[in-house]
Design a protein around this motif. Structure first.
Motif, PDB file in Angstrom:
ATOM      1  N   SER A 102       6.635 -20.461  -4.392  1.00  0.00           N
ATOM      2  CA  SER A 102       5.256 -19.594  -4.331  1.00  0.00           C
ATOM      3  C   SER A 102       3.694 -19.583  -3.651  1.00  0.00           C
ATOM      4  O   SER A 102       3.288 -20.111  -4.923  1.00  0.00           O
ATOM      5  CB  SER A 102       5.313 -18.583  -6.044  1.00  0.00           C
ATOM      6  OG  SER A 102       7.170 -18.369  -5.674  1.00  0.00           O
ATOM      7  N   SER A 135       3.575 -24.289   7.654  1.00  0.00           N
ATOM      8  CA  SER A 135       4.509 -23.748   6.440  1.00  0.00           C
ATOM      9  C   SER A 135       6.038 -23.823   6.814  1.00  0.00           C
ATOM     10  O   SER A 135       7.002 -24.601   7.375  1.00  0.00           O
ATOM     11  CB  SER A 135       4.195 -22.706   5.763  1.00  0.00           C
ATOM     12  OG  SER A 135       4.825 -21.905   5.066  1.00  0.00           O
ATOM     13  N   TYR A 144       8.004 -18.018   5.796  1.00  0.00           N
ATOM     14  CA  TYR A 144       8.665 -17.937   5.238  1.00  0.00           C
ATOM     15  C   TYR A 144       9.772 -18.005   6.115  1.00  0.00           C
ATOM     16  O   TYR A 144      10.923 -16.673   4.909  1.00  0.00           O
ATOM     17  CB  TYR A 144       9.035 -17.642   3.669  1.00  0.00           C
ATOM     18  CG  TYR A 144       8.566 -18.991   2.874  1.00  0.00           C
ATOM     19  CD1 TYR A 144       8.605 -20.203   2.436  1.00  0.00           C
ATOM     20  CD2 TYR A 144       8.788 -18.023   1.100  1.00  0.00           C
ATOM     21  CE1 TYR A 144       7.774 -20.808   1.676  1.00  0.00           C
ATOM     22  CE2 TYR A 144       7.494 -18.898   0.818  1.00  0.00           C
ATOM     23  CZ  TYR A 144       8.074 -20.415   0.554  1.00  0.00           C
ATOM     24  OH  TYR A 144       7.917 -21.494  -0.555  1.00  0.00           O
ATOM     25  N   HIS A 198      -3.065 -23.724   0.479  1.00  0.00           N
ATOM     26  CA  HIS A 198      -1.609 -24.050   1.911  1.00  0.00           C
ATOM     27  C   HIS A 198      -2.159 -22.901   2.596  1.00  0.00           C
ATOM     28  O   HIS A 198      -1.133 -22.844   3.738  1.00  0.00           O
ATOM     29  CB  HIS A 198      -0.487 -22.976   0.750  1.00  0.00           C
ATOM     30  CG  HIS A 198       1.203 -23.191   1.523  1.00  0.00           C
ATOM     31  ND1 HIS A 198       1.591 -23.861   2.026  1.00  0.00           N
ATOM     32  CD2 HIS A 198       1.690 -22.173   2.396  1.00  0.00           C
ATOM     33  CE1 HIS A 198       2.498 -24.100   2.541  1.00  0.00           C
ATOM     34  NE2 HIS A 198       2.086 -22.626   2.600  1.00  0.00           N
ATOM     35  N   HIS A 241      -4.507 -14.025   3.967  1.00  0.00           N
ATOM     36  CA  HIS A 241      -4.302 -14.436   4.800  1.00  0.00           C
ATOM     37  C   HIS A 241      -4.173 -13.890   5.990  1.00  0.00           C
ATOM     38  O   HIS A 241      -4.471 -14.400   7.124  1.00  0.00           O
ATOM     39  CB  HIS A 241      -2.838 -15.618   4.294  1.00  0.00           C
ATOM     40  CG  HIS A 241      -2.550 -16.762   5.071  1.00  0.00           C
ATOM     41  ND1 HIS A 241      -3.231 -17.128   6.067  1.00  0.00           N
ATOM     42  CD2 HIS A 241      -0.788 -16.766   5.816  1.00  0.00           C
ATOM     43  CE1 HIS A 241      -2.336 -18.475   5.966  1.00  0.00           C
ATOM     44  NE2 HIS A 241      -1.503 -17.656   5.922  1.00  0.00           N
ATOM     45  N   GLY A 270       3.889 -19.708  10.702  1.00  0.00           N
ATOM     46  CA  GLY A 270       4.794 -19.995   8.904  1.00  0.00           C
ATOM     47  C   GLY A 270       4.907 -18.518   8.789  1.00  0.00           C
ATOM     48  O   GLY A 270       5.312 -17.610   9.630  1.00  0.00           O
ATOM     49  N   PHE A 317       8.122 -13.668   7.231  1.00  0.00           N
ATOM     50  CA  PHE A 317       6.772 -13.176   7.737  1.00  0.00           C
ATOM     51  C   PHE A 317       6.232 -13.224   9.200  1.00  0.00           C
ATOM     52  O   PHE A 317       5.981 -14.017   9.056  1.00  0.00           O
ATOM     53  CB  PHE A 317       6.112 -13.079   6.290  1.00  0.00           C
ATOM     54  CG  PHE A 317       6.703 -12.651   5.380  1.00  0.00           C
ATOM     55  CD1 PHE A 317       6.570 -11.299   4.704  1.00  0.00           C
ATOM     56  CD2 PHE A 317       6.577 -13.592   3.835  1.00  0.00           C
ATOM     57  CE1 PHE A 317       7.685 -11.649   2.954  1.00  0.00           C
ATOM     58  CE2 PHE A 317       7.339 -13.431   2.691  1.00  0.00           C
ATOM     59  CZ  PHE A 317       7.609 -12.688   2.499  1.00  0.00           C
ATOM     60  N   LEU A 318       5.267 -12.565   9.061  1.00  0.00           N
ATOM     61  CA  LEU A 318       4.363 -12.525  10.309  1.00  0.00           C
ATOM     62  C   LEU A 318       4.535 -13.183  11.494  1.00  0.00           C
ATOM     63  O   LEU A 318       6.537 -12.813  11.714  1.00  0.00           O
ATOM     64  CB  LEU A 318       3.175 -14.349  10.076  1.00  0.00           C
ATOM     65  CG  LEU A 318       2.262 -14.015   8.814  1.00  0.00           C
ATOM     66  CD1 LEU A 318       1.761 -15.685   8.651  1.00  0.00           C
ATOM     67  CD2 LEU A 318       1.360 -13.321   8.670  1.00  0.00           C
ATOM     68  N   SER A 343       1.327 -18.814  -2.730  1.00  0.00           N
ATOM     69  CA  SER A 343      -0.667 -17.998  -3.428  1.00  0.00           C
ATOM     70  C   SER A 343      -0.393 -18.332  -4.545  1.00  0.00           C
ATOM     71  O   SER A 343      -1.393 -17.934  -5.551  1.00  0.00           O
ATOM     72  CB  SER A 343       0.453 -16.493  -3.021  1.00  0.00           C
ATOM     73  OG  SER A 343       1.497 -16.143  -3.749  1.00  0.00           O
TER      74      SER A 343
HETATM   75  N1  LIG Z   1       5.988 -15.761  -1.257  1.00  0.00           N
HETATM   76  C1  LIG Z   1       5.280 -16.419  -0.605  1.00  0.00           C
HETATM   77  C2  LIG Z   1       4.931 -15.689   0.096  1.00  0.00           C
HETATM   78  C3  LIG Z   1       4.415 -16.734   1.583  1.00  0.00           C
HETATM   79  O1  LIG Z   1       4.685 -17.430   1.591  1.00  0.00           O
HETATM   80  C4  LIG Z   1       3.509 -15.715   2.852  1.00  0.00           C
HETATM   81  C5  LIG Z   1       4.081 -14.011   2.661  1.00  0.00           C
HETATM   82  C6  LIG Z   1       2.871 -13.926   3.737  1.00  0.00           C
HETATM   83  C7  LIG Z   1       2.486 -13.916   5.054  1.00  0.00           C
HETATM   84  C8  LIG Z   1       2.479 -15.787   4.909  1.00  0.00           C
HETATM   85  C9  LIG Z   1       3.343 -16.544   3.921  1.00  0.00           C
HETATM   86  N2  LIG Z   1       3.235 -17.808   3.809  1.00  0.00           N
HETATM   87  C10 LIG Z   1       2.971 -18.586   4.774  1.00  0.00           C
HETATM   88  O2  LIG Z   1       2.235 -18.445   5.794  1.00  0.00           O
HETATM   89  C11 LIG Z   1       4.065 -16.636  -1.847  1.00  0.00           C
HETATM   90  O3  LIG Z   1       4.025 -16.502  -2.498  1.00  0.00           O
HETATM   91  O4  LIG Z   1       3.263 -16.858  -1.181  1.00  0.00           O
END
Ligand SMILES: N[C@@H](CC(=O)c1ccccc1NC=O)C(=O)O
Length: 293
Positions: free
Chosen positions: A17, A153, A87, A268, A34, A85, A90-91, A19
């Motif tokens: 995780s 990522s 995961y 990150h 982000h 990135g 997302f994005l 974040s």
């Molecule tokens: N649960 C993941 C979520 C995550 O990695 C993430 C979520 C929204 C947009 C981008 C993400 N991660 C990397 O770019 C975290 O804890 O960061």
């Protein structure tokens, strides 16, 4: 140091995780900030550069990419393909043009690739999509002075999978001069039993065949002349840092041209957000690598 197989489920989930490891903000806030930073950077890039948006690289709806074009009469025009990135869930490419802000002014073409994130896409499809996007870019832009890859990522994982491609099944063999793998995941097995895999639904077989750590012999065959930069954030979690360190060591032991960049004062998210800034260490390193500093 403990091996991931010795971690309890909640500790493994914490390690994966990102974040929860930022020193700047709470977990929720760092993700919000982000997405905002990436969107704003992408908007700025679209205002600065000439763009070609939603260029198809395949038949699928999600198989589109954005091109950020510098105004230059130089014949030395490198091109960098950015894989976002999030995961694998997302994005999108709509948040992924930000690095064009400092790069187009230096005469570099930036391409942001879209791919079908989960649950629409699965791991095999995403890997196939990014590989085909690279082939398509090379076919469209055969006059560029060099092809570079950058991924963050999950996008660093996809970039490493591109480097590990057996191109015999494709119409051409792209010559990738340099690859920036930023805060990546190179062994997918540790995330199989975590929340990350819920939308992905990978089986162990899928995780093994899509793990760059298992494909280094193929990478050596396909990408022996590529300069690989494995970059990791000072404040990435210990497991994320280990992913980069171990992949770096495996590449190094295979005789590949690889550097490990431990980026001070980053987490990150900031490790990639700051590519919107021409004075940031990794931006300068990218420009130097492309001969544009
Ligand atoms: N649960 C993941 C979520 C995550 O990695 C993430 C979520 C929204 C947009 C981008 C993400 N991660 C990397 O770019 C975290 O804890 O960061």
């Amino acid at each position: 140091m403990t091996h991931w197989t010795d971690l309890k489920k909640d500790e493994l989930e914490k390690q994966y995780s990102p974040s929860r490891w930022s020193h700047r903000m709470s977990a929720d806030d760092v993700i919000k900030a982000h997405v905002k930073a990436l969107k704003e950077g992408t908007e700025r890039a679209r205002g600065l550069a000439q763009t070609l948006l939603n260029v198809p690289y395949g038949e699928g709806d999600g198989e589109k990419l954005d091109v950020y074009i510098p105004i230059t009469n130089s014949l030395d025009v490198p091109l960098v393909i950015y894989l976002h990135g999030g995961y694998w869930q997302f994005l999108s490419k709509e948040d992924s043009g930000f690095m064009a802000v400092p790069l187009v002014g230096k005469g570099v073409v930036v391409v942001a690739v879209g791919y079908d994130i989960a649950p629409k896409g699965n791991m095999d499809l995403m890997v196939s999509q990014v590989r085909r996007s690279v082939v398509s870019v090379v076919q469209q832009y055969s006059h560029i002075s060099g092809l570079y890859l950058c991924g963050h990522s999950a996008g660093a994982h996809l970039a490493a999978m591109v480097l590990s491609t057996d191109w015999s099944e494709y119409s051409i063999t792209p010559q990738i001069k340099g690859a920036f793998l930023v805060s990546g995941i190179f062994d997918l097995l540790p995330i199989l039993s975590t929340y990350v895999n819920e939308p992905l639904k990978m089986t162990e077989e899928v995780a093994v065949r899509n793990s760059p750590s298992q494909l280094v012999p193929q990478l050596k065959l396909s990408s022996s002349s590529c300069h690989i930069i494995v970059a990791v954030a000072e404040n990435d979690s210990p497991e994320f840092r280990k992913q980069s360190e171990e992949y770096y060591k495996t590449l190094e032991a295979s005789g590949l041209d690889v550097t490990l960049e431990d980026v001070a004062n980053t987490d990150h998210f900031s490790i990639i957000e700051q590519l919107v800034d021409g004075e940031y260490h990794l931006t300068k390193l990218l420009l130097e690598t492309m001969g544009k500093s």
